[in-house]
Write a protein that holds these residues in place. Structure first.
Motif, PDB file in Angstrom:
ATOM      1  N   THR A 113       0.829  -1.202   0.000  1.00 13.77           N
ATOM      2  CA  THR A 113       0.000   0.000   0.000  1.00 13.77           C
ATOM      3  C   THR A 113       0.864   1.253   0.000  1.00 13.77           C
ATOM      4  OG1 THR A 113      -1.754  -1.150   1.216  1.00 13.77           O
ATOM      5  CG2 THR A 113      -1.821   1.244   1.233  1.00 13.77           C
ATOM      6  N   ASN A 114       1.935   1.225   0.792  1.00 12.44           N
ATOM      7  CA  ASN A 114       2.851   2.379   0.839  1.00 12.44           C
ATOM      8  C   ASN A 114       3.496   2.625  -0.523  1.00 12.44           C
ATOM      9  OD1 ASN A 114       2.368   2.838   3.550  1.00 12.44           O
ATOM     10  ND2 ASN A 114       4.108   1.621   4.242  1.00 12.44           N
ATOM     11  N   ALA A 115       3.904   1.547  -1.191  1.00 20.10           N
ATOM     12  CA  ALA A 115       4.538   1.675  -2.503  1.00 20.10           C
ATOM     13  C   ALA A 115       3.557   2.221  -3.532  1.00 20.10           C
ATOM     14  CB  ALA A 115       5.085   0.324  -2.958  1.00 20.10           C
TER      15      ALA A 115
ATOM     16  N   LEU B 278      -9.073  13.963  -5.605  1.00 22.96           N
ATOM     17  CA  LEU B 278      -8.804  14.384  -4.230  1.00 22.96           C
ATOM     18  C   LEU B 278      -7.311  14.572  -3.986  1.00 22.96           C
ATOM     19  CD1 LEU B 278      -9.871  15.067  -1.437  1.00 22.96           C
ATOM     20  CD2 LEU B 278      -9.813  12.617  -0.878  1.00 22.96           C
ATOM     21  N   SER B 279      -6.493  13.684  -4.543  1.00 24.47           N
ATOM     22  CA  SER B 279      -5.045  13.775  -4.375  1.00 24.47           C
ATOM     23  C   SER B 279      -4.498  15.049  -5.004  1.00 24.47           C
ATOM     24  CB  SER B 279      -4.372  12.558  -5.012  1.00 24.47           C
ATOM     25  OG  SER B 279      -2.959  12.694  -5.006  1.00 24.47           O
ATOM     26  N   ILE B 280      -4.906  15.341  -6.245  1.00 24.98           N
ATOM     27  CA  ILE B 280      -4.407  16.538  -6.930  1.00 24.98           C
ATOM     28  C   ILE B 280      -4.913  17.800  -6.236  1.00 24.98           C
ATOM     29  CG2 ILE B 280      -4.402  17.832  -9.103  1.00 24.98           C
ATOM     30  CD1 ILE B 280      -4.658  15.185 -10.579  1.00 24.98           C
TER      31      ILE B 280
ATOM     32  N   TYR C  57      -4.679   6.503   2.459  1.00 24.06           N
ATOM     33  CA  TYR C  57      -6.001   6.316   3.065  1.00 24.06           C
ATOM     34  C   TYR C  57      -6.994   5.774   2.028  1.00 24.06           C
ATOM     35  CZ  TYR C  57     -10.503   7.544   5.178  1.00 24.06           C
ATOM     36  OH  TYR C  57     -11.787   7.502   5.656  1.00 24.06           O
ATOM     37  N   LEU C  58      -6.980   6.369   0.844  1.00 24.16           N
ATOM     38  CA  LEU C  58      -7.899   5.925  -0.208  1.00 24.16           C
ATOM     39  C   LEU C  58      -7.585   4.509  -0.668  1.00 24.16           C
ATOM     40  CD1 LEU C  58      -8.044   9.208  -2.334  1.00 24.16           C
ATOM     41  CD2 LEU C  58      -9.847   8.305  -0.851  1.00 24.16           C
ATOM     42  N   LEU C  59      -6.292   4.201  -0.836  1.00 27.29           N
ATOM     43  CA  LEU C  59      -5.885   2.870  -1.281  1.00 27.29           C
ATOM     44  C   LEU C  59      -6.285   1.794  -0.273  1.00 27.29           C
ATOM     45  CD1 LEU C  59      -2.366   3.735  -2.722  1.00 27.29           C
ATOM     46  CD2 LEU C  59      -4.205   2.615  -3.996  1.00 27.29           C
ATOM     47  N   ALA C  60      -6.109   2.100   0.998  1.00 29.20           N
ATOM     48  CA  ALA C  60      -6.435   1.129   2.043  1.00 29.20           C
ATOM     49  C   ALA C  60      -7.920   0.789   2.066  1.00 29.20           C
ATOM     50  CB  ALA C  60      -6.004   1.670   3.409  1.00 29.20           C
ATOM     51  N   ARG C  61      -8.738   1.664   1.497  1.00 31.07           N
ATOM     52  CA  ARG C  61     -10.191   1.453   1.471  1.00 31.07           C
ATOM     53  C   ARG C  61     -10.693   1.121   0.071  1.00 31.07           C
ATOM     54  NH1 ARG C  61      -8.368   3.796   5.380  1.00 31.07           N
ATOM     55  NH2 ARG C  61      -9.344   3.936   7.442  1.00 31.07           N
TER      56      ARG C  61
ATOM     57  N   ALA D 190      -6.391   2.567  -6.131  1.00 28.43           N
ATOM     58  CA  ALA D 190      -6.808   1.164  -6.104  1.00 28.43           C
ATOM     59  C   ALA D 190      -7.755   0.885  -7.268  1.00 28.43           C
ATOM     60  CB  ALA D 190      -7.490   0.848  -4.777  1.00 28.43           C
ATOM     61  N   LEU D 191      -8.464   1.914  -7.728  1.00 32.80           N
ATOM     62  CA  LEU D 191      -9.383   1.759  -8.853  1.00 32.80           C
ATOM     63  C   LEU D 191      -8.632   1.482 -10.150  1.00 32.80           C
ATOM     64  CD1 LEU D 191     -11.778   4.766  -8.072  1.00 32.80           C
ATOM     65  CD2 LEU D 191     -12.158   2.350  -7.545  1.00 32.80           C
TER      66      LEU D 191
END
Length: 204
Positions: free
Chosen positions: A7-9, A83-85, A133-137, A142-143
């Protein structure tokens, strides 16, 4: 533990894609604003718009390479990266606005490049936990992860695959190159300035 490392990577890669797009957009926005003699507010608006454009574009490329159509890829990227940008642009422009003289320094002033380095670092540190946070959920990048294993076919093989190391190298080279050029310009201007001052003293 292994899941956390993965997830960190992924969060690192996602944030660097956004960072690269933001850096390109910020510099182009300043160049356009300077060329058109626009005010700070208009220049920031152009830079933010271009940052979103390039941020989305860099995330769209691997999806196109994986076989998605342009419309489908953009739909995924809009949901994954907005959200990230937005977080990155908010922090980046806030830092630039708070540093005295940064917005008015111009591209050939070391103050601009040092300020931009600081602003982008702060933006990265703010956006990385958002992406994690988004990836973990199962959201954010993740999409896009499910499309990354596909082998490109046909002309899609020529779409560049930007690795995390390549993005880091590109950002570092971009920033350091601008800083070196601006320092060289300052040093080149110094003898001329000194000569002009000496001429004034002699004439008086």
């Amino acid at each position: 533990m292994h899941h956390d490392m993965g997830t960190n990577a992924m969060a690192l890669s996602a944030t660097l894609h956004c960072l690269t797009g933001c850096a390109i957009g910020e510099i182009l926005g300043l160049m356009i604003g300077t060329a058109l003699a626009l005010g700070n507010l208009a220049t920031i608006a152009i830079a933010v718009g271009l940052a979103f454009l390039f941020g989305y574009a860099l995330s769209t490329l691997p999806l196109l390479r994986a076989g998605l159509g342009v419309g489908a890829a953009l739909t995924v990227v809009l949901a994954a990266d907005t959200l990230s940008i937005a977080t990155m642009e908010l922090v980046d422009n806030l830092v630039m606005a708070l540093i005295p003289g940064a917005m008015d320094a111009g591209l050939v002033n070391p103050v601009f490049w040092l300020s931009m380095m600081l602003a982008l670092t702060a933006a990265f540190l703010a956006a990385w936990p958002v992406n994690r946070y988004l990836l973990a959920r199962g959201k954010g990048h993740a999409l896009t992860h499910g499309y990354m294993g596909a082998e490109p076919v046909g002309a899609r093989r020529y779409i560049p695959a930007l690795t995390t190391s390549a993005l880091i190298a590109a950002i570092a080279a971009f920033m350091l190159g601008g800083l070196v050029v601006s320092i060289a310009d300052e040093l080149g201007a110094s003898p001329a300035t000194g000569h002009a001052l000496a001429s004034v003293r002699t004439a008086s």
